[in-house]
Design an enzyme around this catalytic site. Sequence first.
Site, short mmCIF file in Angstrom:
data_model
loop_
_atom_site.label_atom_id
_atom_site.label_comp_id
_atom_site.label_asym_id
_atom_site.label_seq_id
_atom_site.Cartn_x
_atom_site.Cartn_y
_atom_site.Cartn_z
N GLU A 198 7.64 -5.07 -0.47
CA GLU A 198 8.68 -5.60 0.43
C GLU A 198 8.70 -7.13 0.35
O GLU A 198 7.72 -7.76 -0.04
CB GLU A 198 8.36 -5.21 1.88
CG GLU A 198 8.11 -3.75 2.11
CD GLU A 198 9.39 -2.98 2.36
OE1 GLU A 198 10.42 -3.61 2.65
OE2 GLU A 198 9.36 -1.74 2.22
N LYS B 12 -1.80 5.80 8.29
CA LYS B 12 -1.96 7.10 7.64
C LYS B 12 -3.37 7.65 7.86
O LYS B 12 -3.54 8.86 8.07
CB LYS B 12 -1.65 6.97 6.15
CG LYS B 12 -0.16 6.67 5.92
CD LYS B 12 0.10 6.18 4.52
CE LYS B 12 1.57 5.88 4.27
NZ LYS B 12 1.77 5.09 3.04
N GLY C 205 8.76 7.25 -2.34
CA GLY C 205 9.90 7.54 -3.21
C GLY C 205 10.81 8.54 -2.55
O GLY C 205 10.37 9.38 -1.76
#
Lengths: 431, 431
Positions: free
Chosen positions: A190, A205, A302
């Site tokens: 980013e 996560k 993705g």
Amino acid sequence: MKAISIGLLGLGTVGSGVVQIIKNHQDKLMHQVGCPVTIKKILVQNLIKTRPVEIEAGLLTNNADDILLDEEIDVVIEVMGGIDATKDYLITALRQGKHVVTANKDLMALHGSELLTVASEYGCDLFYEASVAGGIPILRSLVDGLASDRVTQMMGIVNGTTNYILTKMSNEGRSYDEVLKEAQALGFAETDPTSDVEGLDAARKMTILATLGFSMHIDLEDVKVKGISGVTEDDIRYGKQLGYTMKLIGYAHREGEKVEVSVAPTFLSDNHPLASVQNEYNAVYVYGEAVGETMFYGPGAGSLPTATSIVSDLVGVVKNLRLGVNGKSAVTPQYPKQLKDDNEKYSKYFLRIHVRDEVGVFADITTIFANYGVSFEKILQLPIKKHETSEIVLVTHKASLTSYDGILQELNDLQAVKEIKSAYRVVRKTI
Amino acid sequence: MKAISIGLLGLGTVGSGVVQIIKNHQDKLMHQVGCPVTIKKILVQNLIKTRPVEIEAGLLTNNADDILLDEEIDVVIEVMGGIDATKDYLITALRQGKHVVTANKDLMALHGSELLTVASEYGCDLFYEASVAGGIPILRSLVDGLASDRVTQMMGIVNGTTNYILTKMSNEGRSYDEVLKEAQALGFAETDPTSDVEGLDAARKMTILATLGFSMHIDLEDVKVKGISGVTEDDIRYGKQLGYTMKLIGYAHREGEKVEVSVAPTFLSDNHPLASVQNEYNAVYVYGEAVGETMFYGPGAGSLPTATSIVSDLVGVVKNLRLGVNGKSAVTPQYPKQLKDDNEKYSKYFLRIHVRDEVGVFADITTIFANYGVSFEKILQLPIKKHETSEIVLVTHKASLTSYDGILQELNDLQAVKEIKSAYRVVRKTI
């Protein structure tokens, strides 16, 4: 059976992937769930923007209530991201009896427990496989595949951006800044890469993984986090000489009733299954008391991989709908949270230290370690460099975090130590 | 809820593991399924043999009917192995309304479809996760985790014995015979290793994987099988020079509506995720249209890993029991079987040929390939060896199996070719 109606919150990269998979794999979905699956409404910000997938204009709305309050919509798929507003949306959806599939790791890491409680109250499914390691069915594997085992360790490469950067640094001997810039140019990082490179994304996560794997509610603030922005090409080169590969590792360990969860750049021995996970790929290594070592590898992000997880969750919801058993598959944590104290956290460490090139320095340093009862596995003494500085690279045997912190403090206080250039956790294959 | 009663058929290594896990992880099982899980009866051949786990003498029986016809037994776990008699037992159990968990790959590869039909007729679950790649939850991942995707390729290292042998040959440069003998001495290979080393065991597992992954009933005789007994240390050494690792690979590929399934020693490019799977470990690489590359890694056999899969299946059965939805999770194959013809099977090949050291031989050989339209990716021409023999190592670009067979035939007929020393499939990372 009537068609299943989906409301989609968000139509970015992942949302477009969901639309595409539901369209392209309709025959497989039909075969699996026994009825058509159709997208009825999609919440977007901008109704007239050009999209990467073809969408009938009538499907789009910029009013969330068109989805949340539509009685015909059975399942809400959330791919808009965000935390507070999104949480409200999902709670409204669940209260309306809609099942929810989300890819939102930030939301699940912060409010997963509350959302799961609401889902269970209203007899709804809330699935979130895509929130961790995009295309890898790791949450299911923890909950179902290893249902009978006691997981004692999880290590994850769960952030593709940092793994891409470290792979490039390692394979091409380039600097962090240079590789980060390239990754940004290629769209792998980013514009503001903080959340990735400082480890926060990975920490979220790991919170989700640890909560499920240890059946214990872990909060984000329980996770000790260090990112990769301080990793230098020198560190990586020294690691290579010692047979180590540098990875950003989410580490979750249980011993007895107590656990620790952290994210930090870590040297893995080259023969560790995670060491060969390259580029933007993710992998989660799970150690279970009975099963031993397992590893789950795949794309971490993705459009299509993440959408695959989402639509697979959707298939789960619809199968449950047919069987009339929604809202009954979530297992609440079995254990109260118990975190290890620092003196219960053990690891090997890699240290690279610049010292004055004087007689007795080496003895002074090793004495500090000896006083804490910490011995060495490897010592690399390097040729004298400029400005009368020597470089010492050490790999310790296992030391508690308390000892390690104490050692670092005393090294810093030592007059002969110019600088502790770097310090990393070391993990070998055999745990 | 009343306790769930288990009948165990067999008490060998895996059966003992099941007993141990049910005992050691009782609190986790209780938490997950909400009731105790107890073993009521165990079928053994010898009632008085000493066992690796402590068993109350009253639990043992040598009469299968004590389990199959006991109305109180809810679930039968089959870990006795064998085919015909075992199949009869399981059919009896299913007809009595008992759910079945089995680790029996031979039985499932040969009669899985029939057994699943009986299970479905009687509203029973029949789970068999442990039949493929012991501790790896691969079947669930194919059925649930990748439910929404279209799997186009599966490659498996699904036999631990052969992977152990090839790893040792590769790492230590030793011969097949020598390493096999050592593996037998260490208990990693059977006294009669045929089923493992000739690829039959792997073929059975690939039958099960391909049937699930392609949603198409594949029979064992559809799988073309070649084992590793002809692999030489020379082959492995040449492969290394070219950047390849030798593995026994179960290969399942779908193109359009047609599939092929085979088992053969294969050269993988060193950067393929499967190339780093060492020793007795198993791994299954799955390529899905949407998800891309994923891999599932773990122990392929062993008492506790296999037992973990079995007891996790048991947890699935008991969860279904509580929800009243047994017998409804199996999805019948979606597609009729369509196998590729040989001219639709494409691969790259590695060939090592001994030729007479004469002028024009090389041109003769390359002309044969050119006539079939097959070009080369790599050619290694080696120094002349004794007896006026040269060695040529070739790696082709993709060729159909028909062309390949034709080329081999013509090479054999060529007067200048002394011997085709070896020929293997080559698989690179990018498919």
